[in-house]
Motif scaffolding. Structure first.
Motif, PDB file in Angstrom:
ATOM      1  N   SER A  67       0.825  -1.210   0.000  1.00  0.00           N
ATOM      2  CA  SER A  67       0.000   0.000   0.000  1.00  0.00           C
ATOM      3  C   SER A  67       0.862   1.265   0.000  1.00  0.00           C
ATOM      4  O   SER A  67       0.528   2.249  -0.676  1.00  0.00           O
ATOM      5  CB  SER A  67      -0.972   0.014   1.178  1.00  0.00           C
ATOM      6  N   VAL A  68       1.976   1.249   0.708  1.00  0.00           N
ATOM      7  CA  VAL A  68       2.888   2.397   0.694  1.00  0.00           C
ATOM      8  C   VAL A  68       3.495   2.558  -0.697  1.00  0.00           C
ATOM      9  O   VAL A  68       3.517   3.653  -1.261  1.00  0.00           O
ATOM     10  CB  VAL A  68       4.000   2.250   1.763  1.00  0.00           C
ATOM     11  N   ALA A  69       3.983   1.468  -1.272  1.00  0.00           N
ATOM     12  CA  ALA A  69       4.581   1.525  -2.612  1.00  0.00           C
ATOM     13  C   ALA A  69       3.560   1.989  -3.650  1.00  0.00           C
ATOM     14  O   ALA A  69       3.887   2.773  -4.544  1.00  0.00           O
ATOM     15  CB  ALA A  69       5.140   0.162  -2.998  1.00  0.00           C
ATOM     16  N   GLU A  70       2.328   1.542  -3.519  1.00  0.00           N
ATOM     17  CA  GLU A  70       1.282   1.948  -4.462  1.00  0.00           C
ATOM     18  C   GLU A  70       0.995   3.448  -4.345  1.00  0.00           C
ATOM     19  O   GLU A  70       0.873   4.143  -5.357  1.00  0.00           O
ATOM     20  CB  GLU A  70       0.010   1.146  -4.210  1.00  0.00           C
ATOM     21  N   GLN A  71       0.906   3.959  -3.122  1.00  0.00           N
ATOM     22  CA  GLN A  71       0.693   5.392  -2.923  1.00  0.00           C
ATOM     23  C   GLN A  71       1.844   6.201  -3.508  1.00  0.00           C
ATOM     24  O   GLN A  71       1.637   7.226  -4.166  1.00  0.00           O
ATOM     25  CB  GLN A  71       0.535   5.706  -1.440  1.00  0.00           C
ATOM     26  N   GLN A  72       3.069   5.734  -3.276  1.00  0.00           N
ATOM     27  CA  GLN A  72       4.241   6.415  -3.824  1.00  0.00           C
ATOM     28  C   GLN A  72       4.217   6.376  -5.349  1.00  0.00           C
ATOM     29  O   GLN A  72       4.562   7.363  -6.006  1.00  0.00           O
ATOM     30  CB  GLN A  72       5.524   5.784  -3.294  1.00  0.00           C
ATOM     31  N   ALA A  73       3.823   5.251  -5.916  1.00  0.00           N
ATOM     32  CA  ALA A  73       3.781   5.115  -7.373  1.00  0.00           C
ATOM     33  C   ALA A  73       2.761   6.070  -7.990  1.00  0.00           C
ATOM     34  O   ALA A  73       3.041   6.715  -9.007  1.00  0.00           O
ATOM     35  CB  ALA A  73       3.453   3.675  -7.754  1.00  0.00           C
ATOM     36  N   TYR A  74       1.573   6.180  -7.388  1.00  0.00           N
ATOM     37  CA  TYR A  74       0.574   7.121  -7.892  1.00  0.00           C
ATOM     38  C   TYR A  74       1.099   8.552  -7.804  1.00  0.00           C
ATOM     39  O   TYR A  74       0.950   9.332  -8.744  1.00  0.00           O
ATOM     40  CB  TYR A  74      -0.741   7.000  -7.120  1.00  0.00           C
ATOM     41  N   TYR A  75       1.705   8.899  -6.668  1.00  0.00           N
ATOM     42  CA  TYR A  75       2.246  10.242  -6.486  1.00  0.00           C
ATOM     43  C   TYR A  75       3.319  10.544  -7.542  1.00  0.00           C
ATOM     44  O   TYR A  75       3.271  11.571  -8.218  1.00  0.00           O
ATOM     45  CB  TYR A  75       2.838  10.397  -5.078  1.00  0.00           C
ATOM     46  N   LEU A  76       4.279   9.632  -7.674  1.00  0.00           N
ATOM     47  CA  LEU A  76       5.376   9.866  -8.610  1.00  0.00           C
ATOM     48  C   LEU A  76       4.884   9.875 -10.053  1.00  0.00           C
ATOM     49  O   LEU A  76       5.323  10.699 -10.862  1.00  0.00           O
ATOM     50  CB  LEU A  76       6.475   8.821  -8.416  1.00  0.00           C
ATOM     51  N   GLY A  77       3.946   9.010 -10.386  1.00  0.00           N
ATOM     52  CA  GLY A  77       3.364   9.009 -11.725  1.00  0.00           C
ATOM     53  C   GLY A  77       2.718  10.350 -12.056  1.00  0.00           C
ATOM     54  O   GLY A  77       2.913  10.900 -13.145  1.00  0.00           O
ATOM     55  N   ASP A  78       1.970  10.880 -11.098  1.00  0.00           N
ATOM     56  CA  ASP A  78       1.347  12.188 -11.296  1.00  0.00           C
ATOM     57  C   ASP A  78       2.397  13.268 -11.502  1.00  0.00           C
ATOM     58  O   ASP A  78       2.268  14.129 -12.379  1.00  0.00           O
ATOM     59  CB  ASP A  78       0.450  12.562 -10.114  1.00  0.00           C
TER      60      ASP A  78
END
Length: 85
Positions: A67-78
């Motif tokens: 869940s942390v990695a997924e949140q980071q991935a969405y943030y960085l993708g944006d």
């Protein structure tokens, strides 16, 4: 030393830091790349980012969960879509 020419690199691997991380020459803390609060690797002029299990924020570690990695991935993708086109 080996140089791999590329434009954009996205690395996704396993559940723990890999040897690639150990051999980057980047600042590490317990085998993880140190990042700022924007997931940027300090001293790299905003050109290198790290997230998930291979990264640890300067202000303290986060749990190594999906869940942390997924949140980071969405943030960085944006961020990449907005600022690095």
């Amino acid at each position: 030393d080996t140089e791999v020419p590329f434009s954009t690199m996205v690395w996704s691997a396993g559940l723990a830091p890999v040897k690639l991380i150990e051999n980057t020459g980047l600042e590490l803390n317990r085998g993880r790349v140190v990042v700022d609060s924007y997931l940027r690797v300090p001293g790299q002029k905003g050109r290198i980012f790290a997230l998930g299990d291979c990264a640890t924020p300067q202000d303290g570690p986060l749990p190594p969960t999906a869940s942390v990695a997924e949140q980071q991935a969405y943030y960085l993708g944006d961020c990449l879509n907005k600022y690095y086109r």
